[in-house]
Design a protein around this motif. Structure first.
Motif, PDB file in Angstrom:
ATOM      1  N   LEU A   6      21.761  75.124  19.334  1.00  0.00           N
ATOM      2  CA  LEU A   6      22.160  74.924  20.827  1.00  0.00           C
ATOM      3  C   LEU A   6      22.040  76.403  21.411  1.00  0.00           C
ATOM      4  CD1 LEU A   6      25.741  72.833  20.587  1.00  0.00           C
ATOM      5  CD2 LEU A   6      23.134  72.275  21.313  1.00  0.00           C
ATOM      6  N   ASP A   7      23.048  77.493  21.080  1.00  0.00           N
ATOM      7  CA  ASP A   7      22.813  78.675  21.741  1.00  0.00           C
ATOM      8  C   ASP A   7      23.410  79.985  20.953  1.00  0.00           C
ATOM      9  OD1 ASP A   7      25.144  77.988  22.618  1.00  0.00           O
ATOM     10  OD2 ASP A   7      24.949  79.042  24.681  1.00  0.00           O
ATOM     11  N   THR A  30      12.276  86.840  12.408  1.00  0.00           N
ATOM     12  CA  THR A  30      12.666  86.150  13.427  1.00  0.00           C
ATOM     13  C   THR A  30      11.942  86.171  14.989  1.00  0.00           C
ATOM     14  OG1 THR A  30      14.321  85.614  11.927  1.00  0.00           O
ATOM     15  CG2 THR A  30      14.372  84.847  14.200  1.00  0.00           C
ATOM     16  N   ASN A  31      12.500  87.509  15.255  1.00  0.00           N
ATOM     17  CA  ASN A  31      11.860  87.953  16.643  1.00  0.00           C
ATOM     18  C   ASN A  31      12.455  87.045  17.518  1.00  0.00           C
ATOM     19  OD1 ASN A  31      10.732  90.644  15.877  1.00  0.00           O
ATOM     20  ND2 ASN A  31       8.675  89.117  15.328  1.00  0.00           N
ATOM     21  N   PRO A  32      13.709  86.766  17.746  1.00  0.00           N
ATOM     22  CA  PRO A  32      14.058  85.867  18.724  1.00  0.00           C
ATOM     23  C   PRO A  32      13.702  85.994  20.207  1.00  0.00           C
ATOM     24  CG  PRO A  32      16.120  87.005  17.813  1.00  0.00           C
ATOM     25  CD  PRO A  32      14.907  87.273  16.839  1.00  0.00           C
ATOM     26  N   LEU A  62      20.494  84.205  18.198  1.00  0.00           N
ATOM     27  CA  LEU A  62      19.212  83.821  18.418  1.00  0.00           C
ATOM     28  C   LEU A  62      18.957  83.877  19.901  1.00  0.00           C
ATOM     29  CD1 LEU A  62      19.154  80.992  15.530  1.00  0.00           C
ATOM     30  CD2 LEU A  62      17.915  83.266  15.596  1.00  0.00           C
ATOM     31  N   ALA A  63      19.544  84.694  20.695  1.00  0.00           N
ATOM     32  CA  ALA A  63      19.307  84.620  21.894  1.00  0.00           C
ATOM     33  C   ALA A  63      17.980  85.133  22.281  1.00  0.00           C
ATOM     34  CB  ALA A  63      20.296  85.505  22.619  1.00  0.00           C
ATOM     35  N   PRO A  64      17.180  84.499  23.185  1.00  0.00           N
ATOM     36  CA  PRO A  64      17.498  83.660  24.434  1.00  0.00           C
ATOM     37  C   PRO A  64      17.278  81.928  23.974  1.00  0.00           C
ATOM     38  CG  PRO A  64      15.537  84.591  24.907  1.00  0.00           C
ATOM     39  CD  PRO A  64      15.784  84.981  23.311  1.00  0.00           C
TER      40      PRO A  64
END
Lengths: 343, 343
Positions: A85-86, A35-37, A90-92
């Protein structure tokens, strides 16, 4: 015309998993990409598309074979609007238009669902709650996830927080354990894997007898002092670990009792890595019957009192069956429902 | 063709009430007959029919004007089968085929529902939750009744025990108050009118300051030491009564928080005779926001954080509006839904 196929994509903080699922709920070989958010949400959306494409290719199909796509993501989200949303893991990422992006990228009907809800849809479709009219699901992980499914309807909630069963209250705020949500006394603060480890440390501090947990705490890497180890030692008869696991069953059962009071489901499904011990499940079941409303749990006795043999069976408490595949199978199930005309 | 009319019948332990309700939810003058459960269930079924006929006659109509009938009864019941099982306040009735009897007597489509569920349907149709997508309702009376309605669907449960919100757990069994259901720590054991009186007696026992509650306990008939008196004295500023009422708001809010965690409704409706004080409602609301999941309650702050103006409004906590009319209006609402083709 070949039978319809659906792609289910389960987006997690570490990896995204996808598979093609047929009309009977059978999944092709799953694929996974990182994923490498931290690379940002545009990269994330591209990875979602790449994972979907890879799943289709791996199944020996083309996008023309796919009737619809389902995407599951962790909350916080706006299910109705199709937005991430946030979510903390999964930041940022912030305000990510997942459903619209996937729908435009592939020109396919695209369903969007919370990952815990999708897992419950999967378990209800082809897993532990197959054939049940209604179910609630508790997933014991880093937190305690949950879902409520009544008939074909996922109780999504007005703020996409339906089925947040980890935040059922089991103790008073003035003496309850602190939950990640800030409140005191939520189920999650007692029954998550994190909470199990915390309670084990507390139990150890006051433990006078022998317990193998001690060496895990002192000798090994702290990462090895985890919920799985505690559950395994309990199965082997370690008294301290047994106490911690038994308490976990007790706390979980209190949450299950409240879920039963709220929606009186046919089946309660318990999922998550640590919850695989039959002794644990039996304890949860025992406590539910001891502390829950008598009628959903003790229908047999009640049927006898009334001289009836046609009352519905008592609520069943069972383990999840699909493991980590539940998310993408359930996401595909949501896609199937969308393709078949449901809203 | 005249607009459709529905009869709603609300069967209670003391009286049966009925009215004719039109398609917009407006009720004709209600009628009531004594239930007299001790005369047996055959007499009870006859009284149900007589109450329905009287309501139609009182409205200046004939049965030909009636499109469908709805009957609400207290649990225990089998909603799906249309049966009263053995509710304590209708003893000695047992296995009473209500829906079938009414349907055959009048040859009309007949809906059958739990009385708390019917009240919620009424509040959602033309009362406090009018226009809401979803709602939960708590009714504070001798016990604590409850209901969950999502869209047009009443969450009836697999054993007709959906929405038994009085049995949401708010405290641990090892220290909780004993509930009528036998469990320790149910909301009902804290927030019912009965529990309010019990807690007031306990508060009085340890109260050192002045309080008018003392004379109610010692001088008057014990029946006057009731929840209404306690709430009224609290509104007048009596410190002991205020403490009892504030605690009631706190306990109720913990139950509301669990209901929000389970189904994340748009509106929470609080009904029942004692709950009419605005200060009480404001306290419940305050505690819900303090102890509940932050996102369904504090959406405004969250919307600001994310820079969004399109998120759904925070959950609303409101008083019921229909009072004792909710049961028969809601029963008529169930009849209307049935006549319009819903299952």
């Amino acid at each position: 015309m070949p039978a319809a196929k659906y792609v289910g994509l389960d987006v997690g903080g570490t990896t995204m998993k996808a598979a093609v699922v047929d009309d009977a709920g059978a999944a092709s070989k799953a694929v996974a990409l990182d994923t490498n958010p931290e690379r940002g949400q545009d990269a994330g959306l591209n990875t979602m598309c790449a994972t979907i494409e890879l799943a289709v290719k791996t199944a020996g199909l083309t996008m023309a074979d796919v009737a619809a796509i389902g995407v599951a993501t962790p909350g916080l989200m706006d299910i109705r609007a199709g937005l991430i949303l946030d979510p903390p893991n999964l930041a940022p990422w912030k305000n990510v238009p997942v459903r619209e992006h996937i729908q435009k990228a592939f020109h396919k009907p695209t369903a969007y669902q919370n990952d815990a809800n999708a897992a419950a849809v999967g378990e209800k479709w082809v897993g532990a709650a197959r054939g049940a009219r209604s179910m609630v699901m508790f997933t014991l992980g880093t937190g305690v996830g949950g879902a409520v499914v009544i008939g074909d309807t996922v109780i999504e909630g007005e703020h996409s927080h339906g089925g947040e069963l980890g935040h059922l209250r089991i103790d008073m705020p003035d003496r309850g354990r602190r939950c990640g949500c800030g409140a005191l006394g939520c189920l999650e603060a007692y029954a998550s894997a994190t909470a199990v480890v915390e309670r084990a440390r507390e139990a150890l501090a006051g433990w006078r007898g022998h317990t193998e947990l001690k060496q895990y705490q002192t000798v090994f890497d702290q990462k090895q002092f985890n919920a799985e180890v505690i559950f395994t030692l309990a199965e082997k008869g370690d008294e301290c670990a047994k106490k911690v696991v038994d308490d976990t069953a007790y706390y979980l059962a209190l949450g299950v009792c409240s879920a039963i009071a709220a929606v009186d489901p046919e089946v309660v499904v318990i999922g998550g890595g640590m919850a695989k011990s039959k002794a644990f499940l039996a304890k949860v079941d025992e406590y539910v019957r001891r502390f829950g409303l008598p009628y959903p749990t003790l229908t047999d006795r009640y049927a006898k009192q009334l001289g009836r043999s046609d009352l519905p069976a008592p609520v069943k408490v069972v383990f999840a069956q699909l493991g980590e595949t539940a998310g993408y199978i359930g996401a595909a199930g949501c896609a199937r429902k969308l393709a078949n005309g449901a809203t």
